[in-house]
Design a protein around this motif. Structure first.
Motif, PDB file in Angstrom:
ATOM      1  N   GLY A   1       0.837  -1.215   0.000  1.00 23.43           N
ATOM      2  CA  GLY A   1       0.000   0.000   0.000  1.00 23.43           C
ATOM      3  C   GLY A   1       0.866   1.258   0.000  1.00 23.43           C
ATOM      4  N   ALA A   2       1.918   1.251   0.789  1.00 23.93           N
ATOM      5  CA  ALA A   2       2.832   2.392   0.849  1.00 23.93           C
ATOM      6  C   ALA A   2       3.566   2.564  -0.484  1.00 23.93           C
ATOM      7  CB  ALA A   2       3.825   2.206   1.990  1.00 23.93           C
ATOM      8  N   ARG A   3       3.925   1.436  -1.118  1.00 23.30           N
ATOM      9  CA  ARG A   3       4.616   1.510  -2.410  1.00 23.30           C
ATOM     10  C   ARG A   3       3.691   2.101  -3.491  1.00 23.30           C
ATOM     11  NH1 ARG A   3       9.584   0.043  -2.538  1.00 23.30           N
ATOM     12  NH2 ARG A   3      10.364  -1.431  -1.002  1.00 23.30           N
ATOM     13  N   ARG A   4       2.405   1.729  -3.457  1.00 20.20           N
ATOM     14  CA  ARG A   4       1.447   2.316  -4.413  1.00 20.20           C
ATOM     15  C   ARG A   4       1.312   3.823  -4.184  1.00 20.20           C
ATOM     16  NH1 ARG A   4      -1.531  -2.453  -3.599  1.00 20.20           N
ATOM     17  NH2 ARG A   4      -2.855  -1.382  -2.088  1.00 20.20           N
ATOM     18  N   ALA A   5       1.270   4.213  -2.910  1.00 25.00           N
ATOM     19  CA  ALA A   5       1.168   5.642  -2.592  1.00 25.00           C
ATOM     20  C   ALA A   5       2.409   6.396  -3.095  1.00 25.00           C
ATOM     21  CB  ALA A   5       0.987   5.845  -1.091  1.00 25.00           C
ATOM     22  N   LEU A   6       3.582   5.778  -2.901  1.00 23.60           N
ATOM     23  CA  LEU A   6       4.814   6.403  -3.403  1.00 23.60           C
ATOM     24  C   LEU A   6       4.807   6.489  -4.931  1.00 23.60           C
ATOM     25  CD1 LEU A   6       7.576   4.894  -1.087  1.00 23.60           C
ATOM     26  CD2 LEU A   6       6.836   7.273  -1.237  1.00 23.60           C
ATOM     27  N   ALA A   7       4.285   5.459  -5.589  1.00 24.86           N
ATOM     28  CA  ALA A   7       4.199   5.486  -7.056  1.00 24.86           C
ATOM     29  C   ALA A   7       3.270   6.621  -7.518  1.00 24.86           C
ATOM     30  CB  ALA A   7       3.714   4.139  -7.584  1.00 24.86           C
ATOM     31  N   ASN A   8       2.178   6.826  -6.786  1.00 22.66           N
ATOM     32  CA  ASN A   8       1.279   7.934  -7.109  1.00 22.66           C
ATOM     33  C   ASN A   8       1.973   9.289  -6.917  1.00 22.66           C
ATOM     34  OD1 ASN A   8      -0.802   6.225  -7.789  1.00 22.66           O
ATOM     35  ND2 ASN A   8      -1.789   6.335  -5.766  1.00 22.66           N
ATOM     36  N   ILE A   9       2.721   9.396  -5.829  1.00 18.35           N
ATOM     37  CA  ILE A   9       3.453  10.649  -5.581  1.00 18.35           C
ATOM     38  C   ILE A   9       4.473  10.881  -6.687  1.00 18.35           C
ATOM     39  CG2 ILE A   9       5.091  11.785  -4.037  1.00 18.35           C
ATOM     40  CD1 ILE A   9       3.645  10.353  -1.698  1.00 18.35           C
ATOM     41  N   ARG A  10       5.211   9.824  -7.066  1.00 20.03           N
ATOM     42  CA  ARG A  10       6.201   9.962  -8.146  1.00 20.03           C
ATOM     43  C   ARG A  10       5.511  10.353  -9.455  1.00 20.03           C
ATOM     44  NH1 ARG A  10      11.196   8.761  -9.151  1.00 20.03           N
ATOM     45  NH2 ARG A  10      11.551   7.396  -7.392  1.00 20.03           N
ATOM     46  N   GLY A  11       4.372   9.729  -9.774  1.00 25.74           N
ATOM     47  CA  GLY A  11       3.645  10.067 -11.002  1.00 25.74           C
ATOM     48  C   GLY A  11       3.196  11.522 -11.013  1.00 25.74           C
ATOM     49  N   GLY A  12       2.684  11.998  -9.874  1.00 27.87           N
ATOM     50  CA  GLY A  12       2.275  13.409  -9.790  1.00 27.87           C
ATOM     51  C   GLY A  12       3.462  14.350  -9.924  1.00 27.87           C
ATOM     52  N   ALA A  13       4.569  14.000  -9.280  1.00 26.11           N
ATOM     53  CA  ALA A  13       5.774  14.833  -9.376  1.00 26.11           C
ATOM     54  C   ALA A  13       6.314  14.846 -10.806  1.00 26.11           C
ATOM     55  CB  ALA A  13       6.842  14.339  -8.403  1.00 26.11           C
ATOM     56  N   ASP A  14       6.295  13.682 -11.469  1.00 29.28           N
ATOM     57  CA  ASP A  14       6.754  13.626 -12.862  1.00 29.28           C
ATOM     58  C   ASP A  14       5.850  14.472 -13.764  1.00 29.28           C
ATOM     59  OD1 ASP A  14       8.825  11.996 -12.123  1.00 29.28           O
ATOM     60  OD2 ASP A  14       7.876  10.131 -12.824  1.00 29.28           O
ATOM     61  N   ARG A  15       4.551  14.399 -13.521  1.00 25.63           N
ATOM     62  CA  ARG A  15       3.603  15.208 -14.319  1.00 25.63           C
ATOM     63  C   ARG A  15       3.854  16.699 -14.095  1.00 25.63           C
ATOM     64  NH1 ARG A  15       1.171  16.771 -18.452  1.00 25.63           N
ATOM     65  NH2 ARG A  15      -0.913  17.567 -18.201  1.00 25.63           N
ATOM     66  N   MET A  16       4.050  17.094 -12.852  1.00 31.93           N
ATOM     67  CA  MET A  16       4.341  18.498 -12.551  1.00 31.93           C
ATOM     68  C   MET A  16       5.671  18.934 -13.182  1.00 31.93           C
ATOM     69  SD  MET A  16       1.955  20.044 -10.938  1.00 31.93           S
ATOM     70  CE  MET A  16       2.812  21.445 -10.283  1.00 31.93           C
ATOM     71  N   THR A  17       6.660  18.069 -13.155  1.00 32.47           N
ATOM     72  CA  THR A  17       7.943  18.380 -13.785  1.00 32.47           C
ATOM     73  C   THR A  17       7.757  18.594 -15.282  1.00 32.47           C
ATOM     74  OG1 THR A  17       9.121  17.109 -12.113  1.00 32.47           O
ATOM     75  CG2 THR A  17      10.302  17.548 -14.165  1.00 32.47           C
TER      76      THR A  17
END
Length: 182
Positions: free
Chosen positions: A148-164
């Protein structure tokens, strides 16, 4: 500088042609509008001072010519001639000043937009890099069983990549608008 010199020469020549001749009365008034493209050129390509100076030069030549009995605004009495000339010059002055002010305001807005784009993209890049580095660190130290924590981190990374990606696009827009102005 060459463009400014060309404008000054063209404005002087055309002003003398319009206001230092005795044209036939049926076409006299129409010839005064030959000055508008040159005055519009001064307002669009240069700043408010050049536009005002160009209008002043035309006004001086027009007054001189009309006082001598030449140009499109000549009537039987000098006072009547000067009143018609001053009405025309008031319309020219107001038109050119409004045009120059609008162009100046547009240039200020474009410069402000470019500044905002640069500031926003710069101020967003650093926190996004920090988020990316933090996600990498947490992924390395996180227990492999915490799905569950890994999925949350993947979501955070995806959002950060999109913002970048969005910040990169903002930078490209800023660079493209700078290239267009040059």
């Amino acid at each position: 500088m060459a463009e400014l010199l060309a404008l000054a020469v063209a404005l002087a020549v055309v002003s003398l042609l319009v206001f230092d001749t005795r044209a036939a009365s049926d076409h006299a008034f129409a010839q005064s509008y030959v000055l508008f493209p040159l005055l519009i050129w001064a307002s669009i390509r240069f700043d408010l001072r050049v536009s005002t100076t160009a209008t002043l030069v035309v006004s001086m030549v027009a007054t001189w010519g009309t006082a001598r009995g030449c140009g499109p605004f000549v009537h039987a009495r000098l006072a009547t001639s000067l009143v018609f000339l001053q009405v025309f010059m008031a319309v020219v002055s107001i038109t050119m000043l409004l045009l120059a002010a609008a162009i100046s305001e547009r240039n200020r807005a474009v410069a402000a937009r470019e500044w905002v784009l640069a500031a926003v993209s710069h101020d967003l890049k650093n926190p996004l890099q920090m988020i990316g580095l933090s996600v990498e660190y947490v992924e390395r130290v996180l227990d492999p069983g915490k799905e569950g924590a890994r999925r949350a981190l993947a979501n955070i990374r995806g959002g950060a990549d999109r913002m970048t990606s969005l910040v990169r696009d903002l930078l490209e827009i800023g660079r493209a608008s700078c290239r267009e102005r040059v």
